[in-house]
Design an enzyme around this catalytic site. Structure first.
Site, PDB file in Angstrom:
ATOM      1  N   ASP A   1      -7.208  10.521   5.019  1.00 25.24           N
ATOM      2  CA  ASP A   1      -7.282   9.171   5.560  1.00 25.24           C
ATOM      3  C   ASP A   1      -6.756   9.124   6.865  1.00 25.24           C
ATOM      4  O   ASP A   1      -6.733   7.898   7.264  1.00 25.24           O
ATOM      5  CB  ASP A   1      -7.087   8.287   4.392  1.00 25.24           C
ATOM      6  CG  ASP A   1      -5.475   8.685   3.745  1.00 25.24           C
ATOM      7  OD1 ASP A   1      -5.095   9.652   4.187  1.00 25.24           O
ATOM      8  OD2 ASP A   1      -5.427   8.034   2.790  1.00 25.24           O
TER       9      ASP A   1
ATOM     10  N   HIS B   1       1.180   9.117  -4.994  1.00 22.46           N
ATOM     11  CA  HIS B   1       1.645   7.944  -5.134  1.00 22.46           C
ATOM     12  C   HIS B   1       2.445   7.778  -6.356  1.00 22.46           C
ATOM     13  O   HIS B   1       3.359   6.720  -6.671  1.00 22.46           O
ATOM     14  CB  HIS B   1       0.929   6.712  -4.935  1.00 22.46           C
ATOM     15  CG  HIS B   1       0.506   6.633  -3.447  1.00 22.46           C
ATOM     16  ND1 HIS B   1       1.437   6.531  -2.349  1.00 22.46           N
ATOM     17  CD2 HIS B   1      -0.655   6.588  -2.926  1.00 22.46           C
ATOM     18  CE1 HIS B   1       0.643   6.267  -1.343  1.00 22.46           C
ATOM     19  NE2 HIS B   1      -0.615   6.439  -1.464  1.00 22.46           N
TER      20      HIS B   1
ATOM     21  N   ASP C   1      -1.530  13.187   4.412  1.00 21.03           N
ATOM     22  CA  ASP C   1      -1.955  11.692   4.079  1.00 21.03           C
ATOM     23  C   ASP C   1      -1.735  10.718   4.971  1.00 21.03           C
ATOM     24  O   ASP C   1      -0.428  10.773   5.441  1.00 21.03           O
ATOM     25  CB  ASP C   1      -1.954  11.283   2.695  1.00 21.03           C
ATOM     26  CG  ASP C   1      -2.759  10.204   2.227  1.00 21.03           C
ATOM     27  OD1 ASP C   1      -3.788  10.577   1.329  1.00 21.03           O
ATOM     28  OD2 ASP C   1      -2.587   9.129   2.319  1.00 21.03           O
TER      29      ASP C   1
ATOM     30  N   HIS D   1      -1.004   7.752   4.143  1.00 28.13           N
ATOM     31  CA  HIS D   1       0.157   6.924   3.353  1.00 28.13           C
ATOM     32  C   HIS D   1       1.354   7.897   3.065  1.00 28.13           C
ATOM     33  O   HIS D   1       1.192   9.064   2.338  1.00 28.13           O
ATOM     34  CB  HIS D   1      -0.569   6.335   2.651  1.00 28.13           C
ATOM     35  CG  HIS D   1      -1.778   5.536   2.772  1.00 28.13           C
ATOM     36  ND1 HIS D   1      -2.916   5.902   2.852  1.00 28.13           N
ATOM     37  CD2 HIS D   1      -1.922   4.163   3.159  1.00 28.13           C
ATOM     38  CE1 HIS D   1      -4.008   5.192   3.204  1.00 28.13           C
ATOM     39  NE2 HIS D   1      -3.283   3.895   3.460  1.00 28.13           N
TER      40      HIS D   1
END
Length: 347
Positions: free
Chosen positions: A284, A160, A197, A199
């Site tokens: 995740d 990120h 991931d 996200h």
């Protein structure tokens, strides 16, 4: 005449030697084996109770690798911190200095850095630089022919992190820096980054959005944080078609993500023909993760790893490195990482 010919031939071969030793370091033939990049020092970032992205994530991973005997099968690498010049290939000098100064000021304190989803302590800068150093050492171990592939158990995570500010638990973009490092040091022209991931890796995508030599592929839950990764985001004017986003819905799991790999990643990777493959290995997307809504199982991570590993063998001499991103269920995380590492170790 004979002496003159001998002198000329000697000069010719010396010239070849010096030409070969100049410029980017040449890659060596791949060896068998898998590297594990880890240092206890990575635990010192946010070593505070109740942190979602806390040191216990690495503790449970390393404990599982020891318990199962997998750690003893891996080539263990404890790397020094990265030189800041490598970090500033991706991040602005101002960003790096702002993090450094904030951590110096904190000493033993704790605060949020610019946004509520990035927490720092006085050790964060040093640990983040060390994490980058670990990832670069993992790349070296592959390019120098010491191992076939590598898993980097580092933190803080990175995908990120944007060029000029931290985001989503991430300080420096470990995988993005590794991509630039491979291009600069080893002349790996084309890099494929696979992000599984839960996200979307908005920072990685933004860094390379207009770069046709870095292909970014992401499977991620949508709608979800950070609200990026729409399939329409395919790259800037100079890089159309080198960014491929696959949105998954809450509850999707092994079948849906493996279909995306087989039907979309496979053809795209073969068309792109990368020189090296990097994985932003977030766990995740696992069933039961506290910050995700997908349902991937350890068996799913095994099949994903095997698929990508087969692509690496087919397209880039097996050059493959994964780097830990998310994964916040201390119950689910160890089993998913174990499945990933077992697949990396397979001959």
């Amino acid at each position: 005449m004979l002496q003159r010919l001998l002198r000329l031939s000697t000069l010719f071969f010396l010239g070849l030697f010096f030409l070969g030793s100049c410029g980017p370091t040449a890659p060596k033939a791949a060896a068998a084996g898998t590297a594990l990049v880890y240092r206890d020092f990575y635990l010192r970032h946010n070593a505070i109770d109740a942190q979602i992205e806390g040191p216990e994530r690495l503790r449970v991973i390393i404990a599982r690798l020891k318990e199962t005997g997998l750690m003893s099968q891996m080539v263990q690498i404890q790397a020094p911190p990265a030189d800041l010049e490598w970090i500033t290939l991706v991040h602005t000098k101002e960003h790096v200095e702002r993090i450094r100064q904030a951590c110096l000021w904190l000493k033993d304190g704790f605060t949020n850095m610019e946004t509520t989803d990035v927490s720092i302590t006085g050790r964060t800068f040093d640990v983040a630089v060390a994490a980058v150093g670990g990832v670069l050492a993992g790349a070296d171990s592959i390019m120098e022919g010491r191992v076939r592939n590598a898993f980097c158990a580092v933190r803080p995570p990175g995908h990120h992190a944007l060029p000029d500010h931290p985001m989503g638990f991430c300080i420096f973009n470990n995988v993005a820096i590794a991509a630039r490092y491979l291009q600069r040091k080893y002349a790996m022209k084309k890099i494929l980054i696979i992000d599984w991931d839960c996200h979307h890796g908005n920072g990685t995508q933004e860094i390379f959005y207009n770069d046709p030599l870095v292909f970014y592929f992401s499977t991620h839950q949508s709608p979800f944080y950070p609200r990026t990764g729409n399939p329409s985001e395919t790259g800037g004017p100079d890089a159309r078609g080198t960014k491929l986003n696959v949105e998954l819905k809450k509850g999707n799991g092994n079948a849906e993500i493996l279909a995306a790999y087989k039907e979309q990643l496979g053809p795209a990777a073969r068309a792109f023909k990368p020189d090296f493959i990097l994985i932003s290995a977030g766990f995740d997307a696992a069933r039961g993760d506290s910050l995700g809504g997908l349902t991937v199982t350890p068996e799913g991570y095994t099949e994903m790893t095997r698929f990508v590993k087969d692509l690496a063998a087919e397209l880039c001499k097996g050059r493959l490195m994964s780097t830990l991103e998310g994964g916040y269920s201390l119950k689910q995380l160890p089993g998913c990482v174990e499945a990933h590492v077992r697949a990396l170790l397979e001959q």
